[in-house]
Scaffold this active site. Structure first.
Site, PDB file in Angstrom:
ATOM      1  N   THR A 295      -9.012   3.438 -18.609  1.00 37.65           N
ATOM      2  CA  THR A 295      -8.503   2.390 -17.712  1.00 37.65           C
ATOM      3  C   THR A 295      -9.485   2.337 -16.539  1.00 37.65           C
ATOM      4  OG1 THR A 295      -7.224   3.851 -16.309  1.00 37.65           O
ATOM      5  CG2 THR A 295      -6.085   3.026 -18.271  1.00 37.65           C
TER       6      THR A 295
ATOM      7  N   ASP B 192       0.885  -1.169   0.000  1.00 37.77           N
ATOM      8  CA  ASP B 192       0.000   0.000   0.000  1.00 37.77           C
ATOM      9  C   ASP B 192       0.923   1.218   0.000  1.00 37.77           C
ATOM     10  OD1 ASP B 192      -1.586   2.167   0.602  1.00 37.77           O
ATOM     11  OD2 ASP B 192      -2.736   1.155   2.168  1.00 37.77           O
TER      12      ASP B 192
ATOM     13  N   LYS C 284      -1.869  16.096  -8.404  1.00 40.15           N
ATOM     14  CA  LYS C 284      -1.103  15.962  -9.652  1.00 40.15           C
ATOM     15  C   LYS C 284      -0.295  17.232  -9.939  1.00 40.15           C
ATOM     16  CE  LYS C 284      -2.136  11.726 -10.888  1.00 40.15           C
ATOM     17  NZ  LYS C 284      -1.109  10.656 -10.904  1.00 40.15           N
TER      18      LYS C 284
ATOM     19  N   TYR D  77      -7.617  15.603  -6.740  1.00 37.03           N
ATOM     20  CA  TYR D  77      -6.805  14.951  -7.768  1.00 37.03           C
ATOM     21  C   TYR D  77      -5.928  16.000  -8.455  1.00 37.03           C
ATOM     22  CZ  TYR D  77      -5.694  11.809 -11.694  1.00 37.03           C
ATOM     23  OH  TYR D  77      -5.030  11.034 -12.619  1.00 37.03           O
TER      24      TYR D  77
HETATM   25  N1  NAD Z   1      -6.309   6.643 -16.971  1.00 37.69           N
HETATM   26  C1  NAD Z   1      -6.271   7.959 -17.021  1.00 37.69           C
HETATM   27  O1  NAD Z   1      -7.147   8.630 -17.596  1.00 37.69           O
HETATM   28  C2  NAD Z   1      -5.116   8.693 -16.402  1.00 37.69           C
HETATM   29  C3  NAD Z   1      -4.837   9.976 -16.865  1.00 37.69           C
HETATM   30  C4  NAD Z   1      -3.775  10.674 -16.309  1.00 37.69           C
HETATM   31  C5  NAD Z   1      -3.005  10.089 -15.327  1.00 37.69           C
HETATM   32  N2  NAD Z   1      -3.297   8.838 -14.887  1.00 37.69           N
HETATM   33  C6  NAD Z   1      -2.447   8.290 -13.818  1.00 37.69           C
HETATM   34  O2  NAD Z   1      -1.844   7.089 -14.237  1.00 37.69           O
HETATM   35  C7  NAD Z   1      -1.565   6.263 -13.103  1.00 37.69           C
HETATM   36  C8  NAD Z   1      -2.089   4.866 -13.358  1.00 37.69           C
HETATM   37  O3  NAD Z   1      -3.506   4.923 -13.477  1.00 37.69           O
HETATM   38  P1  NAD Z   1      -4.346   3.918 -14.371  1.00 37.69           P
HETATM   39  O4  NAD Z   1      -5.098   4.723 -15.344  1.00 37.69           O
HETATM   40  O5  NAD Z   1      -3.498   2.819 -14.870  1.00 37.69           O
HETATM   41  O6  NAD Z   1      -5.411   3.397 -13.281  1.00 37.69           O
HETATM   42  P2  NAD Z   1      -5.731   1.940 -12.733  1.00 37.69           P
HETATM   43  O7  NAD Z   1      -6.818   2.110 -11.739  1.00 37.69           O
HETATM   44  O8  NAD Z   1      -5.944   0.986 -13.850  1.00 37.69           O
HETATM   45  O9  NAD Z   1      -4.375   1.516 -11.991  1.00 37.69           O
HETATM   46  C9  NAD Z   1      -3.976   2.065 -10.762  1.00 37.69           C
HETATM   47  C10 NAD Z   1      -3.278   0.986  -9.945  1.00 37.69           C
HETATM   48  O10 NAD Z   1      -2.877   1.577  -8.712  1.00 37.69           O
HETATM   49  C11 NAD Z   1      -3.152   0.655  -7.681  1.00 37.69           C
HETATM   50  N3  NAD Z   1      -3.320   1.338  -6.401  1.00 37.69           N
HETATM   51  C12 NAD Z   1      -4.323   2.155  -6.003  1.00 37.69           C
HETATM   52  N4  NAD Z   1      -4.134   2.540  -4.727  1.00 37.69           N
HETATM   53  C13 NAD Z   1      -2.976   1.976  -4.317  1.00 37.69           C
HETATM   54  C14 NAD Z   1      -2.249   1.992  -3.108  1.00 37.69           C
HETATM   55  N5  NAD Z   1      -2.682   2.670  -2.028  1.00 37.69           N
HETATM   56  N6  NAD Z   1      -1.093   1.294  -3.043  1.00 37.69           N
HETATM   57  C15 NAD Z   1      -0.648   0.592  -4.106  1.00 37.69           C
HETATM   58  N7  NAD Z   1      -1.303   0.530  -5.271  1.00 37.69           N
HETATM   59  C16 NAD Z   1      -2.449   1.206  -5.382  1.00 37.69           C
HETATM   60  C17 NAD Z   1      -4.446  -0.019  -8.122  1.00 37.69           C
HETATM   61  O11 NAD Z   1      -4.664  -1.245  -7.426  1.00 37.69           O
HETATM   62  C18 NAD Z   1      -4.186  -0.190  -9.597  1.00 37.69           C
HETATM   63  O12 NAD Z   1      -3.538  -1.410  -9.863  1.00 37.69           O
HETATM   64  C19 NAD Z   1      -2.204   6.974 -11.912  1.00 37.69           C
HETATM   65  O13 NAD Z   1      -1.219   7.702 -11.225  1.00 37.69           O
HETATM   66  C20 NAD Z   1      -3.191   7.921 -12.559  1.00 37.69           C
HETATM   67  O14 NAD Z   1      -3.489   9.043 -11.751  1.00 37.69           O
HETATM   68  C21 NAD Z   1      -4.333   8.125 -15.405  1.00 37.69           C
END
Ligand code: NAD
Length: 368
Positions: A242, A90, A211, A207
């Site tokens: 995602t 975590d 960020k 958020y």
């Molecule tokens: N998908 C989008 O639109 C988007 C856009 C910009 C930035 N992001 C960023 O990209 C990164 C990945 O996001 P994603 O889209 O793959 O989402 P996702 O939900 O598919 O993956 C996020 C992962 O983080 C893990 N996670 C959450 N809380 C946690 C914790 N406390 N400890 C350990 N792991 C934890 C989840 O279990 C998951 O596997 C994030 O930082 C997100 O903010 C995503």
């Protein structure tokens, strides 16, 4: 200004803006030992899939043990790469992350870590903008989980990366002069920001704040990370489908284009593979035709016409050091000049004033 910017860029070992038309070889990640948080889903899982297929060894730290273990089993079977592991972690818990890094070093085929990807993140309903019952005596206590994961989690990961990367056996300090094709041992920190690092985001103030803070972390740490020989880069994806993309966001974005996971993976792989890229950030948005702006940079064509290939990956801060951060440096230089011109006498006067002279606030009160 330009010349001064270039001097600063040289001093802090920032590489020039990423030339996205320049080929690189994803196979350069082969043999690199990579730690990634949040690697069980979305971008993280896609990075793991791509890099493991290129022969990297990877330790995934994620809170979702079921998805993480399953991914590892699938990849081992599918790719025959047994150097992929899952550690439950975590990211909001310091000791969990300490253990993740220790375990990653223990599992590392060469005894160190080449690349750390601070990727774990969450989004969710933000109580600040949906306070609920306004007739209650006081608001409900806030839930700052999004900041805990997206900022404190990233700070813990960065702190540990700054400890372990310089200790990576066989690595040398990062530099834009590195020959990426010949460099396996690396000291790379890759931060996952967002377009919400660069612009405000509706109904998700936590958020957006977290960020933006990751962007501040990136811009600050890259100035001095050369002292540890670390290179730091950042990805700023636009909305991509995602599991993090909650339904209200999907509804709000309906009709507009989304970014593609494949472009995020492509941009992250360029950073991970090309050890000569230091201190750069890439935005990943919906695919668009590229046109060359007057300054030579490739920018999205707003008319969807252009001579370049369609792409979703862009430099977002091409000239920041030369045009913005150098200004800050000059400003600090000016303050330093004033300080030295006033000398010890000025210093003593200010210290005395801080004890005995009334503050401006008190003076204003007296005259009011
Ligand atoms: N998908 C989008 O639109 C988007 C856009 C910009 C930035 N992001 C960023 O990209 C990164 C990945 O996001 P994603 O889209 O793959 O989402 P996702 O939900 O598919 O993956 C996020 C992962 O983080 C893990 N996670 C959450 N809380 C946690 C914790 N406390 N400890 C350990 N792991 C934890 C989840 O279990 C998951 O596997 C994030 O930082 C997100 O903010 C995503």
């Amino acid at each position: 200004m330009e010349a001064q910017g270039q001097t600063v860029q040289k001093t802090i070992r920032q590489s020039p803006p990423v030339d996205l038309t320049k080929p690189y070889d994803a196979a350069w990640v082969k043999g690199k030992h990579i730690v990634i948080t949040g690697g069980a889903s979305g971008f993280g899982a896609a990075f793991v899939q791509r890099w493991a297929s290129q022969g990297a060894s990877i330790v995934i730290g994620d809170i979702d043990a079921e998805a993480g273990e399953q991914l590892v089993q699938e990849l081992r079977k599918e790719l025959g790469n047994t150097n992929v592991w899952f550690v439950r972690c975590d990211v909001t818990k310091w000791q969990d992350q300490v253990q993740l890094f220790k375990e990653a070093v223990r599992l590392s085929p060469h005894g160190g870590i080449d690349c750390v990807v601070a990727n774990a993140g969450i989004a969710g309903k933000d109580i600040m903008q949906t306070p609920g019952d306004l007739s209650a005596d006081e608001p409900p206590p806030p839930n700052f989980k999004v900041v805990d994961v997206n900022l404190y989690g990233v700070l813990y990961t960065t702190h540990l990366a700054c400890y372990w990367l310089p200790r990576n056996p066989g690595s040398s300090p990062s530099s834009p002069q590195t020959d990426a094709a010949k460099t396996v041992r690396d000291r790379h920190l890759l931060l996952l920001g967002s377009v919400a690092s660069l612009a405000g985001i509706a109904v998700q103030p936590q958020y957006g704040a977290a960020k933006h803070a990751v962007l501040g972390l990136f811009r600050s740490i890259r100035i001095s990370s050369f002292m540890q020989g670390i290179r730091v880069n950042m990805l700023c994806p636009y909305f991509v489908a995602t599991p993090i993309l909650i339904r209200p966001a999907k509804i709000m974005l309906a009709g507009a284009g989304l970014g593609r996971v494949s472009d995020v993976v492509e941009a992250g792989t360029r950073f991970a593979a090309d050890a000569s890229i230091c201190g750069r950030a890439l935005v990943i948005g919906p695919p668009a035709k590229a046109v060359r702006a007057e300054d030579g940079q490739l920018v999205p064509s707003l008319t969807h016409e252009g001579d370049g290939e369609e792409t979703g990956i862009w430099e977002c801060y091409a000239d920041d050091f030369a045009a913005v951060d150098t200004w800050t440096r000059r400003w600090v230089g000016l303050l330093g000049y004033i300080e030295s011109a006033r000398g010890w006498v000025g210093w003593a006067k200010d210290v005395a004033a801080s004890y005995w002279a009334p503050t401006e606030h008190k003076q204003n009160k007296k005259t009011a």
